[in-house]
Design a protein around this motif. Sequence first.
Motif, short mmCIF file in Angstrom:
data_model
loop_
_atom_site.label_atom_id
_atom_site.label_comp_id
_atom_site.label_asym_id
_atom_site.label_seq_id
_atom_site.Cartn_x
_atom_site.Cartn_y
_atom_site.Cartn_z
N ASN A 76 -7.18 23.71 -9.73
CA ASN A 76 -5.78 23.88 -10.11
C ASN A 76 -4.83 23.31 -9.05
O ASN A 76 -3.82 23.94 -8.70
N LEU A 77 -5.18 22.15 -8.54
CA LEU A 77 -4.38 21.51 -7.49
C LEU A 77 -3.50 20.40 -8.10
O LEU A 77 -3.71 19.22 -7.85
N THR A 78 -2.55 20.81 -8.91
CA THR A 78 -1.62 19.82 -9.47
C THR A 78 -0.47 19.61 -8.51
O THR A 78 0.24 20.57 -8.18
N PRO A 79 -0.29 18.38 -8.04
CA PRO A 79 0.81 18.19 -7.08
C PRO A 79 2.18 18.24 -7.72
O PRO A 79 2.34 17.81 -8.87
N TYR A 80 3.14 18.75 -6.98
CA TYR A 80 4.55 18.64 -7.38
C TYR A 80 5.07 17.27 -6.96
O TYR A 80 5.87 16.66 -7.65
N ILE A 81 4.55 16.79 -5.82
CA ILE A 81 4.91 15.44 -5.35
C ILE A 81 3.63 14.67 -5.09
O ILE A 81 2.71 15.17 -4.43
N PHE A 82 3.56 13.46 -5.63
CA PHE A 82 2.39 12.60 -5.46
C PHE A 82 2.85 11.31 -4.77
O PHE A 82 3.66 10.56 -5.33
N ILE A 83 2.34 11.08 -3.55
CA ILE A 83 2.73 9.87 -2.80
C ILE A 83 1.55 8.90 -2.82
O ILE A 83 0.54 9.10 -2.13
N ASN A 84 1.65 7.89 -3.68
CA ASN A 84 0.56 6.91 -3.89
C ASN A 84 0.75 5.80 -2.85
O ASN A 84 1.36 4.77 -3.12
N ASN A 85 0.20 6.08 -1.66
CA ASN A 85 0.57 5.30 -0.46
C ASN A 85 -0.55 4.42 0.09
O ASN A 85 -0.28 3.38 0.68
N ALA A 86 -1.82 4.80 -0.12
CA ALA A 86 -2.93 4.05 0.52
C ALA A 86 -2.81 2.57 0.17
O ALA A 86 -2.64 2.21 -0.99
N GLY A 87 -2.89 1.73 1.17
CA GLY A 87 -2.77 0.30 0.91
C GLY A 87 -2.91 -0.48 2.19
O GLY A 87 -2.89 0.08 3.29
N LEU A 88 -3.06 -1.79 2.05
CA LEU A 88 -3.24 -2.63 3.23
C LEU A 88 -3.00 -4.10 2.92
O LEU A 88 -2.99 -4.53 1.77
N ALA A 89 -2.78 -4.84 4.01
CA ALA A 89 -2.74 -6.31 3.93
C ALA A 89 -3.88 -6.83 4.79
O ALA A 89 -4.24 -6.21 5.79
N LYS A 90 -4.46 -7.95 4.38
CA LYS A 90 -5.53 -8.58 5.19
C LYS A 90 -5.23 -10.06 5.28
O LYS A 90 -5.20 -10.75 4.26
N GLY A 91 -4.97 -10.54 6.50
CA GLY A 91 -4.82 -11.97 6.73
C GLY A 91 -3.46 -12.53 6.34
O GLY A 91 -2.66 -11.87 5.67
N VAL A 92 -3.22 -13.75 6.81
CA VAL A 92 -1.99 -14.47 6.46
C VAL A 92 -2.31 -15.94 6.14
O VAL A 92 -1.48 -16.82 6.31
N SER A 93 -3.54 -16.19 5.67
CA SER A 93 -3.94 -17.59 5.40
C SER A 93 -3.27 -18.10 4.15
O SER A 93 -3.04 -17.33 3.20
N PRO A 94 -2.99 -19.42 4.12
CA PRO A 94 -2.52 -19.99 2.85
C PRO A 94 -3.64 -19.90 1.80
O PRO A 94 -4.82 -19.82 2.15
N ILE A 95 -3.25 -19.92 0.55
CA ILE A 95 -4.21 -19.69 -0.53
C ILE A 95 -5.39 -20.67 -0.47
O ILE A 95 -6.55 -20.27 -0.65
N GLN A 96 -5.10 -21.92 -0.14
CA GLN A 96 -6.17 -22.92 -0.13
C GLN A 96 -7.21 -22.66 0.96
O GLN A 96 -8.30 -23.22 0.94
N GLU A 97 -6.86 -21.80 1.91
CA GLU A 97 -7.82 -21.46 2.98
C GLU A 97 -8.16 -19.97 2.97
O GLU A 97 -8.77 -19.45 3.89
N GLY A 98 -7.74 -19.29 1.92
CA GLY A 98 -7.82 -17.82 1.91
C GLY A 98 -9.25 -17.27 1.95
O GLY A 98 -10.20 -17.90 1.50
N ASN A 99 -9.36 -16.07 2.51
CA ASN A 99 -10.64 -15.37 2.57
C ASN A 99 -10.74 -14.48 1.32
O ASN A 99 -9.97 -13.52 1.16
N ILE A 100 -11.69 -14.80 0.47
CA ILE A 100 -11.75 -14.12 -0.84
C ILE A 100 -12.09 -12.63 -0.68
O ILE A 100 -11.63 -11.80 -1.45
N ASN A 101 -12.86 -12.31 0.37
CA ASN A 101 -13.13 -10.88 0.60
C ASN A 101 -11.83 -10.13 0.91
O ASN A 101 -11.64 -8.99 0.45
#
Length: 256
Positions: free
Chosen positions: A82-107
């Motif tokens: 019965n753990l229904t939140p009154y406030i839900f903060i959907n925050n988990a996230g990240l950035a990986k790398g700054v390569s241009p698309i043509q050199e991007g790391n697919i992982n």
Amino acid sequence: MVSVKNKLVLITGATSGIGKACAEIYAQNGANLVITGRRDDRLAKIQKDLEDKYNVKVTPYCFDVRDREAVEMFGEELKNKNLTPYIFINNAGLAKGVSPIQEGNINDWEDMIDTNIKGFLYMARIVLPLMVEKNTGSVINLGSIAGSQVYPGGNVYNATKHAVRALNQAMNMDLLKTNIRISSIEPGAVETEFSLVRFDGDKEKADNVYKGFQPLTGADIAYIIYFMTTLPEHINIHNLMVTPTAQRSATLFNRQ
Ligand code: NDP
Ligand code: 8X3
């Protein structure tokens, strides 16, 4: 203003940065918490610190939001306990790398898409039905200035945050018949572990991102999220972009 005392706040990505700062401000104001992340040791420490300091209940769950089965099991736990939140903060996230698309790391691309879009959606899919049943509360989606302004090297991260912006709008429409408010906060530069993760642990590169100006902190964003979720319940902020005063676009900084 709405009181959060004894209400339940669910925060994903609470082991660091913005999520951790949110845990602090809601606990300080008497809310009970469900906190998630992949680093068990940090979750345990945050639980102990906040329970000792603020006399609230903090329940940690350690899982990867990319793991659909783990998210579904977590959803069952919330339902059964019965753990229904009154406030839900959907925050988990990240950035990986700054390569241009043509050199991007697919992982790296897959990490970002799987976390920021798919994990975000898996979480929304298990939490929203519980909230709809109670027909009250607030959802905060962690967007970004990167969700409306593309910058060189941002490509896939930009695309994931554009997706969050679209999903935030969609959620507002889909929940029209409810009292649940749906908001996205869209920060510019916030000094957290974000850049350390983006540059794969390279501290010098990470520090350079925030050199010569005063960036936002996790606590700044938490304060604004707290404000958004404690406004009178008839007020719904859809999007809120916030940058340091020394930042006026995704790429325009007043560095000294
Ligand atoms: P941090 O790196 O400090 O925190 C990220 C949090 O997300 C950590 O708690 C991490 O926990 C969690 N996380 C990442 N991947 C996963 C995963 N697969 N499963 C579960 N949890 C995960 O960065 P921020 O606090 O800055 O970032 C929080 C949010 O804010 C992100 O969505 C980011 O895109 C957004 N944002 C950040 C900005 C900034 O400049 N910092 C600006 C705009 C938006 P763990 O590693 O323990 O799993
Ligand atoms: C994080 C802010 O501008 O580095 O979302 O993408 S930015």
